[in-house]
Design a protein around this motif. Sequence first.
Motif, mmCIF file in Angstrom:
data_model
loop_
_atom_site.group_PDB
_atom_site.id
_atom_site.type_symbol
_atom_site.label_atom_id
_atom_site.label_comp_id
_atom_site.label_asym_id
_atom_site.label_seq_id
_atom_site.Cartn_x
_atom_site.Cartn_y
_atom_site.Cartn_z
ATOM 1 N N PHE A 283 14.103 3.726 -7.814
ATOM 2 C CA PHE A 283 13.575 3.311 -9.398
ATOM 3 C C PHE A 283 13.412 1.680 -9.188
ATOM 4 O O PHE A 283 12.261 1.202 -9.622
ATOM 5 N N ALA A 284 13.605 0.978 -7.906
ATOM 6 C CA ALA A 284 12.835 -0.280 -7.947
ATOM 7 C C ALA A 284 11.515 -0.369 -7.436
ATOM 8 O O ALA A 284 11.402 -0.823 -7.349
ATOM 9 N N ASN A 285 11.403 0.820 -7.033
ATOM 10 C CA ASN A 285 10.092 0.981 -6.188
ATOM 11 C C ASN A 285 8.757 2.020 -7.096
ATOM 12 O O ASN A 285 8.386 3.102 -6.632
ATOM 13 N N HIS A 286 8.654 1.815 -8.482
ATOM 14 C CA HIS A 286 8.203 3.280 -9.065
ATOM 15 C C HIS A 286 9.091 4.756 -9.308
ATOM 16 O O HIS A 286 8.035 4.993 -9.274
ATOM 17 N N GLY A 287 9.529 4.229 -8.596
ATOM 18 C CA GLY A 287 10.824 6.184 -8.917
ATOM 19 C C GLY A 287 10.207 6.397 -8.039
ATOM 20 O O GLY A 287 9.995 7.444 -7.493
ATOM 21 N N ALA A 288 9.546 5.683 -6.411
ATOM 22 C CA ALA A 288 8.572 6.563 -5.621
ATOM 23 C C ALA A 288 9.553 6.021 -4.574
ATOM 24 O O ALA A 288 9.508 4.981 -4.060
ATOM 25 N N LEU A 289 10.098 7.385 -3.369
ATOM 26 C CA LEU A 289 10.527 6.876 -2.029
ATOM 27 C C LEU A 289 9.097 7.180 -1.124
ATOM 28 O O LEU A 289 9.136 5.821 0.401
ATOM 29 N N THR A 290 8.140 8.005 -1.137
ATOM 30 C CA THR A 290 7.683 8.192 -0.327
ATOM 31 C C THR A 290 6.125 7.290 -1.137
ATOM 32 O O THR A 290 6.354 7.773 -2.941
ATOM 33 N N LYS A 291 4.932 6.933 -0.826
ATOM 34 C CA LYS A 291 3.645 6.524 -1.582
ATOM 35 C C LYS A 291 3.385 7.181 -2.668
ATOM 36 O O LYS A 291 3.276 8.498 -1.662
ATOM 37 N N HIS A 292 2.554 7.258 -3.621
ATOM 38 C CA HIS A 292 3.036 8.487 -4.291
ATOM 39 C C HIS A 292 3.125 9.945 -5.224
ATOM 40 O O HIS A 292 2.703 10.673 -5.608
ATOM 41 N N GLU A 293 4.261 9.341 -4.367
ATOM 42 C CA GLU A 293 5.413 10.676 -4.830
ATOM 43 C C GLU A 293 6.213 10.324 -5.779
ATOM 44 O O GLU A 293 6.869 9.707 -5.940
ATOM 45 N N HIS A 294 6.141 9.924 -7.279
ATOM 46 C CA HIS A 294 7.339 9.219 -8.338
ATOM 47 C C HIS A 294 7.956 10.526 -8.359
ATOM 48 O O HIS A 294 7.419 11.058 -9.395
ATOM 49 N N LEU A 295 9.249 10.242 -8.038
ATOM 50 C CA LEU A 295 9.959 11.561 -8.869
ATOM 51 C C LEU A 295 10.429 10.996 -10.178
ATOM 52 O O LEU A 295 11.282 12.185 -10.519
ATOM 53 N N ILE A 296 10.680 10.517 -10.576
ATOM 54 C CA ILE A 296 10.664 9.939 -11.845
ATOM 55 C C ILE A 296 10.010 8.515 -11.907
ATOM 56 O O ILE A 296 9.484 7.517 -11.322
ATOM 57 N N GLU A 297 10.219 7.848 -13.104
ATOM 58 C CA GLU A 297 9.409 7.114 -13.447
ATOM 59 C C GLU A 297 10.713 5.321 -13.585
ATOM 60 O O GLU A 297 12.115 5.121 -13.803
ATOM 61 N N GLY A 298 10.023 4.550 -13.262
ATOM 62 C CA GLY A 298 10.506 3.720 -12.644
ATOM 63 C C GLY A 298 9.969 2.098 -12.873
ATOM 64 O O GLY A 298 9.832 2.179 -13.942
ATOM 65 N N ILE A 299 10.403 1.218 -11.797
ATOM 66 C CA ILE A 299 10.249 -0.670 -12.724
ATOM 67 C C ILE A 299 9.475 -1.537 -11.009
ATOM 68 O O ILE A 299 9.731 -0.471 -10.050
ATOM 69 N N ASN A 300 8.088 -1.779 -11.412
ATOM 70 C CA ASN A 300 8.368 -3.109 -9.898
ATOM 71 C C ASN A 300 9.125 -3.563 -9.862
ATOM 72 O O ASN A 300 8.916 -4.805 -10.139
#
Length: 368
Positions: A211-228
């Motif tokens: 969540f803290a990383n734009h919803g991604a654990l791997t770059k460009h794989e946004h699994l949810i909408e997160g925040i920066n």
Amino acid sequence: MHVPFNNLFEQYQNIKDCIDNAITDVIKDSAFIGGKYKSRFEEEFAAKYDVKHCVSCANGTDAIYIVLKMLGIGVGDEVITAGLSWISTAETISQAGARPVFVDIEEDYYTIDPQKIEEKITNKTKAIIPVHLYGQPAEMEKIKKICEKNNLFLIEDCAQSHFSTYNGKYVGLFGDAATFSFYPGKNLGAYGDAGCIITNDSVLAEKMRMFANHGALTKHEHLIEGINSRLDGIQAAILLAKLPFIDEWNQARIENANYYNKCLADIPFITTPKERKNVKHTYHLYVIRAKWRDELKEFLHRNNIETAIHYPVPLPFMKAFSYLGYKESDFPILESCSKEILSLPMFPELTQIQIEYVTKVIWDFYQR
Ligand SMILES: *Cc1c(COP(=O)(O)O)cnc(C)c1O
């Protein structure tokens, strides 16, 4: 004599080489965002707490917001917290979509009164956020029992209590997650904004990291909408450089508090802080109660002693929370103590001579 409220430049001068090298290393490695210093800080902070996960983020406010969101707390939910704290503890509850529910504090310790929690629990209540205010642990045994009995999440706000202990155990290890701020003036402070969350829950940790990383654990794989919300490399390196000194600094604060207690003991009209039994209070702030507080504060200021009030307006009485419809009479302890509390200068490098000068000026005030 001048007695500042805090003296971060003096602390810097004492560890200048460590800090300068830390900053240079980050620049040499271009490890500004993410990278090895951020990871190393997470590892070392988690290791020092003996906890499985440390998820770093941009500040202590985001830390609370991230926990609430990833615990699934939102619209229609209520979260119980202390009436006396920095606004972050409450505004993040609203940001998540939930409703903050305030509880009065214990007269002697300024932390949430466990006796008054259960009457505020409804079928909408999802979590309790105790705040270990000023470095003093909240009454965790009772609070934890209430959470277990009512099936509520327990989130500790440790922004003012790095390495404080309750029954010999660090606060931050009692609930589902704990949040930290490394705002420069905190007991462990960066040179800008910084924060983190600790938890032993691996599923929660991974969600929060994502969540803290734009919803991604791997770059460009946004699994949810997160925040920066990132801890930047320079802040991480500075925190890594400072971490080995935290025990020594906390100890110096405790000794300063003890010396204040001794010096101020006989002055009428003021009350020195009380410590809960079985705790290590790390004195982020040294808060006295004083009669004619505002006049005393002004007198100290005129005598070159900087003081502060934490906090002049308790959360339920703030304009920002007027929509919750609280009355001052709902919180008798908050109402009385907020007019008397005064934070005296407190930092590890404070000297006995400075404490003696503060004592003398307080004596002078009450003898006028
Ligand atoms: C400082 C503080 C925060 C917020 O931390 P920031 O890093 O400034 O966002 C939250 N809660 C309490 C009790 C604090 O003192």
